[in-house]
Design an enzyme around this catalytic site. Structure first.
Site, PDB file in Angstrom:
ATOM      1  N   ALA A 119     -35.784  39.366 -65.648  1.00 34.55           N
ATOM      2  CA  ALA A 119     -34.534  40.124 -65.540  1.00 34.55           C
ATOM      3  C   ALA A 119     -34.737  41.618 -65.310  1.00 34.55           C
ATOM      4  O   ALA A 119     -33.777  42.388 -65.398  1.00 34.55           O
ATOM      5  CB  ALA A 119     -33.701  39.891 -66.789  1.00 34.55           C
ATOM      6  N   ASN A 175     -36.327  37.992 -73.555  1.00 34.20           N
ATOM      7  CA  ASN A 175     -37.631  37.602 -72.995  1.00 34.20           C
ATOM      8  C   ASN A 175     -38.318  38.779 -72.310  1.00 34.20           C
ATOM      9  O   ASN A 175     -39.537  38.908 -72.346  1.00 34.20           O
ATOM     10  CB  ASN A 175     -37.434  36.466 -71.992  1.00 34.20           C
ATOM     11  CG  ASN A 175     -37.339  35.111 -72.673  1.00 34.20           C
ATOM     12  OD1 ASN A 175     -38.322  34.569 -73.128  1.00 34.20           O
ATOM     13  ND2 ASN A 175     -36.119  34.578 -72.750  1.00 34.20           N
ATOM     14  N   HIS A 203     -30.671  46.607 -68.733  1.00 35.40           N
ATOM     15  CA  HIS A 203     -31.970  46.899 -69.352  1.00 35.40           C
ATOM     16  C   HIS A 203     -32.386  48.311 -68.951  1.00 35.40           C
ATOM     17  O   HIS A 203     -32.529  48.604 -67.751  1.00 35.40           O
ATOM     18  CB  HIS A 203     -33.044  45.926 -68.873  1.00 35.40           C
ATOM     19  CG  HIS A 203     -32.775  44.497 -69.235  1.00 35.40           C
ATOM     20  ND1 HIS A 203     -32.794  44.032 -70.533  1.00 35.40           N
ATOM     21  CD2 HIS A 203     -32.479  43.427 -68.463  1.00 35.40           C
ATOM     22  CE1 HIS A 203     -32.530  42.735 -70.533  1.00 35.40           C
ATOM     23  NE2 HIS A 203     -32.328  42.344 -69.293  1.00 35.40           N
TER      24      HIS A 203
HETATM   25  N1  LIG Z   1     -38.116  36.119 -68.468  1.00 36.55           N
HETATM   26  C1  LIG Z   1     -36.875  36.565 -68.339  1.00 36.55           C
HETATM   27  O1  LIG Z   1     -36.629  37.730 -68.032  1.00 36.55           O
HETATM   28  C2  LIG Z   1     -35.733  35.619 -68.537  1.00 36.55           C
HETATM   29  C3  LIG Z   1     -34.479  35.980 -68.070  1.00 36.55           C
HETATM   30  C4  LIG Z   1     -33.445  35.093 -68.214  1.00 36.55           C
HETATM   31  C5  LIG Z   1     -33.627  33.858 -68.850  1.00 36.55           C
HETATM   32  N2  LIG Z   1     -34.846  33.553 -69.340  1.00 36.55           N
HETATM   33  C6  LIG Z   1     -35.068  32.258 -70.017  1.00 36.55           C
HETATM   34  O2  LIG Z   1     -35.126  31.228 -69.042  1.00 36.55           O
HETATM   35  C7  LIG Z   1     -34.770  29.990 -69.657  1.00 36.55           C
HETATM   36  C8  LIG Z   1     -33.776  29.238 -68.753  1.00 36.55           C
HETATM   37  O3  LIG Z   1     -32.559  29.969 -68.660  1.00 36.55           O
HETATM   38  P1  LIG Z   1     -31.211  29.224 -68.216  1.00 36.55           P
HETATM   39  O4  LIG Z   1     -30.172  30.280 -68.067  1.00 36.55           O
HETATM   40  O5  LIG Z   1     -31.487  28.321 -67.081  1.00 36.55           O
HETATM   41  O6  LIG Z   1     -30.897  28.349 -69.534  1.00 36.55           O
HETATM   42  P2  LIG Z   1     -29.916  27.084 -69.618  1.00 36.55           P
HETATM   43  O7  LIG Z   1     -29.588  26.951 -71.062  1.00 36.55           O
HETATM   44  O8  LIG Z   1     -28.796  27.199 -68.641  1.00 36.55           O
HETATM   45  O9  LIG Z   1     -30.816  25.846 -69.146  1.00 36.55           O
HETATM   46  C9  LIG Z   1     -31.935  25.406 -69.893  1.00 36.55           C
HETATM   47  C10 LIG Z   1     -32.139  23.929 -69.590  1.00 36.55           C
HETATM   48  O10 LIG Z   1     -33.379  23.543 -70.190  1.00 36.55           O
HETATM   49  C11 LIG Z   1     -33.177  22.391 -70.994  1.00 36.55           C
HETATM   50  N3  LIG Z   1     -34.075  22.464 -72.149  1.00 36.55           N
HETATM   51  C12 LIG Z   1     -34.061  23.379 -73.149  1.00 36.55           C
HETATM   52  N4  LIG Z   1     -35.020  23.107 -74.043  1.00 36.55           N
HETATM   53  C13 LIG Z   1     -35.659  22.007 -73.600  1.00 36.55           C
HETATM   54  C14 LIG Z   1     -36.736  21.218 -74.101  1.00 36.55           C
HETATM   55  N5  LIG Z   1     -37.329  21.508 -75.273  1.00 36.55           N
HETATM   56  N6  LIG Z   1     -37.162  20.158 -73.379  1.00 36.55           N
HETATM   57  C15 LIG Z   1     -36.543  19.833 -72.206  1.00 36.55           C
HETATM   58  N7  LIG Z   1     -35.498  20.516 -71.692  1.00 36.55           N
HETATM   59  C16 LIG Z   1     -35.065  21.593 -72.378  1.00 36.55           C
HETATM   60  C17 LIG Z   1     -31.708  22.416 -71.426  1.00 36.55           C
HETATM   61  O11 LIG Z   1     -31.208  21.133 -71.718  1.00 36.55           O
HETATM   62  C18 LIG Z   1     -31.047  23.025 -70.196  1.00 36.55           C
HETATM   63  O12 LIG Z   1     -30.670  22.042 -69.252  1.00 36.55           O
HETATM   64  C19 LIG Z   1     -34.204  30.340 -71.044  1.00 36.55           C
HETATM   65  O13 LIG Z   1     -35.201  30.127 -72.038  1.00 36.55           O
HETATM   66  C20 LIG Z   1     -33.923  31.826 -70.927  1.00 36.55           C
HETATM   67  O14 LIG Z   1     -33.964  32.506 -72.174  1.00 36.55           O
HETATM   68  C21 LIG Z   1     -35.902  34.390 -69.169  1.00 36.55           C
END
Ligand SMILES: NC(=O)c1ccc[n+]([C@@H]2O[C@H](COP(=O)([O-])OP(=O)(O)OC[C@H]3O[C@@H](n4cnc5c(N)ncnc54)[C@H](O)[C@@H]3O)[C@@H](O)[C@H]2O)c1
Length: 252
Positions: A119, A175, A203
């Site tokens: 992000a 994150n 941010h």
């Molecule tokens: N690095 C970064 O800057 C950054 C930025 C934004 C989001 N993220 C992270 O990316 C990830 C995905 O974001 P999103 O908006 O798509 O989330 P989301 O909640 O829309 O989708 C996550 C999906 O993963 C599945 N899931 C969660 N835990 C699971 C597990 N243990 N086993 C199998 N499936 C699982 C859920 O059922 C869901 O379908 C999140 O962890 C979020 O915090 C990171």
């Protein structure tokens, strides 16, 4: 064409699967099978409800877009099965013992773990902290109370302290703080604000060091299906995958 297995078929997973450029999603896995099934319908990728079957499928890189819990549960197995790994829920790597274990298994298996810039922009440049003195890093993040699951009517400081403590309390929201700490190999101080007057994810990064000073501010549009996740995070995975085998490597 790089073959991808997608772990996590939520908001980011859907954006990745519907913008395949330079790669092909061949398998999808989610703890909620309906999420995997709906991405399968959109893309033709094979849906898996069993992780052990998913991980033996024929793909080169597993892209994690699920959760910190998923990284903890599956990352080692993914590497041990001979796949490279892209980790978006990088907060999982705030745990020193887990991270060191994962890196050592990747070395043994000659596999690579990619951390997209997520992000923020400019994550790659912060690697100068690995070779040059950094005095301080502050990340000031402002999000809507809704995306922090808070209910406040005025701008409120939700957390102030170290990145590794903040990610424990807000595993879906900060994150980037862990990514900055990993890139710079420097502790990151975090201020996390809930602000009812913002509908974007902001941010601000303040760095002081031997190089001089940095101030950067990014105002991110939330993703269509998840206000806690910036749309940029999904784009950062797409650009990483598009360039992953390019002979021209841009950025630090
Ligand atoms: N690095 C970064 O800057 C950054 C930025 C934004 C989001 N993220 C992270 O990316 C990830 C995905 O974001 P999103 O908006 O798509 O989330 P989301 O909640 O829309 O989708 C996550 C999906 O993963 C599945 N899931 C969660 N835990 C699971 C597990 N243990 N086993 C199998 N499936 C699982 C859920 O059922 C869901 O379908 C999140 O962890 C979020 O915090 C990171």
């Amino acid at each position: 064409m790089v073959r991808i297995g997608l772990l996590g078929c939520g908001n980011v997973g859907k954006i990745i699967a519907t913008h395949q450029e330079g790669f092909q999603v061949v398998g999808v896995f989610d703890q909620l099978h309906e999420h995997a099934a709906s991405l399968s319908e959109l893309t033709g990728a094979k849906p898996y409800s069993d992780f052990n079957e998913f991980i033996t499928a024929d793909f080169d890189i597993c892209v994690e877009a699920a959760s910190i819990v998923a990284v903890r549960a599956y990352a080692l197995k993914i590497i041990e099965h001979g796949k490279d790994l892209v980790i978006l829920s990088v907060g999982a790597l705030a745990d020193d013992a887990f991270r060191e274990d994962l890196i050592s298994v990747a070395k043994e298996n000659r596999k690579r773990i990619h951390i997209p810039s997520g992000a923020i922009m400019g994550l790659d440049n912060l690697k100068i902290g690995q070779i040059s003195h950094i005095e301080s890093i502050l990340l000031r993040t402002t999000k809507s109370p809704e995306s922090l699951k808070m209910n406040v009517s005025t701008r409120t400081l939700a957390f102030k302290g170290k990145a590794k403590d903040c990610i424990k309390l807000f595993p879906k929201n900060i994150n980037v703080s862990v990514a900055i700490a990993l890139a710079s190999t420097h502790e990151v101080q975090v201020e996390l604000w809930a602000d009812p007057d913002v509908d974007k994810n902001i941010h601000e990064i303040f760095v002081k060091g031997e190089f001089g000073e940095l101030y950067s501010k990014i105002t991110n549009l939330p993703s269509p299906d998840n206000p806690a996740t910036s749309y940029l995070a999904a784009l950062s995975v797409l650009s990483l995958l598009k360039n992953i085998n390019s002979p021209l490597v841009i950025g630090a």
